[in-house]
Design a protein around this motif. Structure first.
Motif, PDB file in Angstrom:
ATOM      1  N   ALA A  61      47.497  13.701  43.425  1.00  0.00           N
ATOM      2  CA  ALA A  61      46.986  15.060  43.684  1.00  0.00           C
ATOM      3  C   ALA A  61      45.617  15.104  44.359  1.00  0.00           C
ATOM      4  O   ALA A  61      45.487  15.665  45.447  1.00  0.00           O
ATOM      5  N   ASN A  62      44.575  14.544  43.739  1.00  0.00           N
ATOM      6  CA  ASN A  62      43.234  14.744  44.310  1.00  0.00           C
ATOM      7  C   ASN A  62      42.578  13.465  44.810  1.00  0.00           C
ATOM      8  O   ASN A  62      41.373  13.425  45.002  1.00  0.00           O
ATOM      9  N   GLY A  63      43.360  12.397  45.023  1.00  0.00           N
ATOM     10  CA  GLY A  63      42.839  11.214  45.680  1.00  0.00           C
ATOM     11  C   GLY A  63      41.887  10.384  44.848  1.00  0.00           C
ATOM     12  O   GLY A  63      41.881  10.447  43.606  1.00  0.00           O
ATOM     13  N   CYS A  64      41.053   9.602  45.523  1.00  0.00           N
ATOM     14  CA  CYS A  64      40.079   8.744  44.864  1.00  0.00           C
ATOM     15  C   CYS A  64      39.047   8.316  45.898  1.00  0.00           C
ATOM     16  O   CYS A  64      39.194   8.601  47.093  1.00  0.00           O
ATOM     17  N   ALA A  65      37.994   7.635  45.452  1.00  0.00           N
ATOM     18  CA  ALA A  65      36.987   7.090  46.366  1.00  0.00           C
ATOM     19  C   ALA A  65      36.600   5.704  45.886  1.00  0.00           C
ATOM     20  O   ALA A  65      36.405   5.479  44.685  1.00  0.00           O
TER      21      ALA A  65
END
Length: 289
Positions: A61-65
């Protein structure tokens, strides 16, 4: 510590390490696991020159870094999303150079659910039973990512062809899933069988890597007794007491005691990884030959 590593800056809602999974251990109670969208994971690896079985990151859903400690090539596939390196937009679905110490940010999915992040050399966590995959049901493999976690990265190979960009299917606006009825379709009334293959269901927000839950018409049972636990396979459509079908995905249990009305065709399963809550689902019967 080696500089072949990724530092997790933002873990996201649920980011796990996944590869092609650990098939062949169901008799030990170990699910297959692995990437829910295998073609997307394999493409990400191909874009950065990794072998197909290299481990990648699967976001939700909201990815990562992440921040690599050495210069790497990265690629993001699966759910379309914004991708930046140190705040500058870069290509999605293509190989991107990420300098040592730069921040690679994989943003929220614009459509679909799961994005795949491949790093040249692959995520080199210790394999368990031949796989580096996180299994949310059994707890095998590395834990889901948390902020500050450090993940080892393997040495890049030069023996695999790299491509600049490749077409990818769009996340589904409707799931059309081919199914073969059985082995326990006779536990349901003829009306329920007809409802199952003619009605439109929708993806439930309660879905996860274990199973895609549905919302829609309930399926009435013809047999009221208890069913002894029996083996479950990837794509099995189990019907719990509430009467609403559940499609077993990569982290599914290896046994179950609720009747399986049908099994989804393997080629149709990757699309389930990208189906957002509310996506319509239709089950299309494919008769046995």
């Amino acid at each position: 510590m080696t500089d072949r590593a990724l530092v997790v800056v933002r873990a996201g809602a649920l980011t796990t390490v996944q590869d092609q999974g650990r098939p062949g251990h169901a008799h030990l109670g170990v699910p297959r696991s692995g990437a829910l969208d295998p073609p997307a994971a394999a493409l990400a690896n191909r874009l950065v020159g990794n072998p197909a079985d290299a481990a990648v990151l699967e976001t939700t859903a909201n990815g990562c870094a992440v921040r690599p400690r050495s210069t790497v090539t990265a690629a993001v596939t699966g759910a379309p999303c914004p991708v930046t390196v140190d705040g500058r937009p870069v290509a999605w679905g293509a190989p991107v150079r990420v300098p040592a110490g730069a921040g690679l940010d994989v943003g929220p999915a614009a459509s679909g659910v799961r994005s795949y992040v491949a790093i040249s050399g692959g995520v080199a966590v210790e394999p368990i039973l031949g796989s580096r995959s996180t299994d949310l049901l059994s707890g095998l493999g590395p834990a889901p990512l948390t902020d500050g976690m450090v993940l080892p990265v393997g040495t890049p190979t030069t023996h695999h062809a790299r491509v600049d960009v490749a077409p990818q299917p769009a996340p589904p606006s409707e799931l059309v899933l081919r199914v073969t009825l059985g082995p326990r379709d006779d536990w349901f009334t003829p009306e329920a069988q007809h409802t199952f293959t003619t009605s439109t269901y929708r993806v439930s927000p309660a879905s996860n890597r274990i199973g895609l839950r549905t919302e829609g018409p309930t399926l009435a049972r013809a047999v009221r007794g208890e069913l002894p636990s029996e083996g479950m396979v990837l794509g099995a459509v189990q019907v719990p007491p509430d009467g609403r079908p559940v499609i077993f995905l990569a982290d599914h249990p290896t046994t179950g005691g609720y009747p399986v009305i049908a099994v989804v065709h393997p080629q149709d399963l990757p699309a389930t990884a990208q189906a957002t809550p509310g996506t319509p689902i239709r089950f299309i019967e494919v008769r046995r030959r």
